[in-house]
Design an enzyme around this catalytic site. Structure first.
Site, PDB file in Angstrom:
ATOM      1  N   GLY A  28     -29.550 -26.405  24.433  1.00 44.99           N
ATOM      2  CA  GLY A  28     -29.195 -26.352  26.414  1.00 44.99           C
ATOM      3  C   GLY A  28     -30.711 -25.494  26.795  1.00 44.99           C
ATOM      4  O   GLY A  28     -32.105 -26.730  25.788  1.00 44.99           O
ATOM      5  N   CYS A  29     -31.061 -25.028  27.607  1.00 48.47           N
ATOM      6  CA  CYS A  29     -32.366 -24.002  27.831  1.00 48.47           C
ATOM      7  C   CYS A  29     -33.200 -24.184  26.715  1.00 48.47           C
ATOM      8  O   CYS A  29     -33.170 -23.007  26.165  1.00 48.47           O
ATOM      9  CB  CYS A  29     -32.041 -22.966  28.411  1.00 48.47           C
ATOM     10  SG  CYS A  29     -33.379 -22.793  29.477  1.00 48.47           S
TER      11      CYS A  29
END
Length: 172
Positions: A10-11
């Site tokens: 993800g991020c």
């Protein structure tokens, strides 16, 4: 002998701090891997059109911090059952993946994924991909060590994303 490990979770801002203070870790760079555009920018990657995933590339000494320990740290950072992104970050660029740099890493990643699938921790399939590492492109400087440069914004992002709540529920 120093090696590289590359993880998409993800991020990428949230994927640096779990690894950075460990012994044997020599560096962590946020960047992009897996896409079709040479030297992509964040603006290009965030559209989801380049095929890249946000990743962290970790340089480590396996004699001090073995790859298995990196995997043990990686899995609790993610929702391995979500193939449409991570937490509040939706889109192909936020999917999870382990990019292996050699056959030993591939074998260990497959084994750890199978063990997680068999653990009963989740009632959905583990969808995190295990892929060969390809060209890595460092993210822009303002993304590097974001959590230390912008601690207030980083903390707010982590809380609002749902990442910490998920980790508390499924991993603690």
């Amino acid at each position: 002998m120093i090696q590289k490990a590359t993880f998409a979770g993800g991020c990428f801002w949230c994927m640096v701090s779990p690894f950075e203070e460990q012994p044997g870790i020599h560096g962590i760079i946020s960047g992009y891997m897996g896409g079709t555009v040479e030297n992509p920018t964040y603006e290009q990657v965030k559209t989801g059109q380049t095929g890249h995933l946000e990743v962290v590339e970790i340089t480590f000494d396996p004699a001090i911090f073995p790859y298995e320990k990196l995997l043990e740290l990686y899995w609790p950072q993610i929702d391995p059952t979500d193939d449409e992104g991570q937490y509040i970050d939706r889109g192909s660029q936020y999917r999870t993946a382990i990019f292996y740099h050699n056959e030993e890493q591939r074998k260990l990643a497959v084994k750890s994924k199978e063990e997680l699938a068999q653990s009963g921790r989740f009632d959905k399939p583990i969808v995190t991909e295990i892929r060969p590492a390809v060209a890595f492109f460092p993210a822009e400087e303002y993304h590097q060590n974001y959590h230390t440069k912008n601690p207030k914004e980083y903390k707010e992002e982590r809380i609002s994303s749902g990442r910490d709540a998920f980790m508390d529920k499924h991993w603690k």
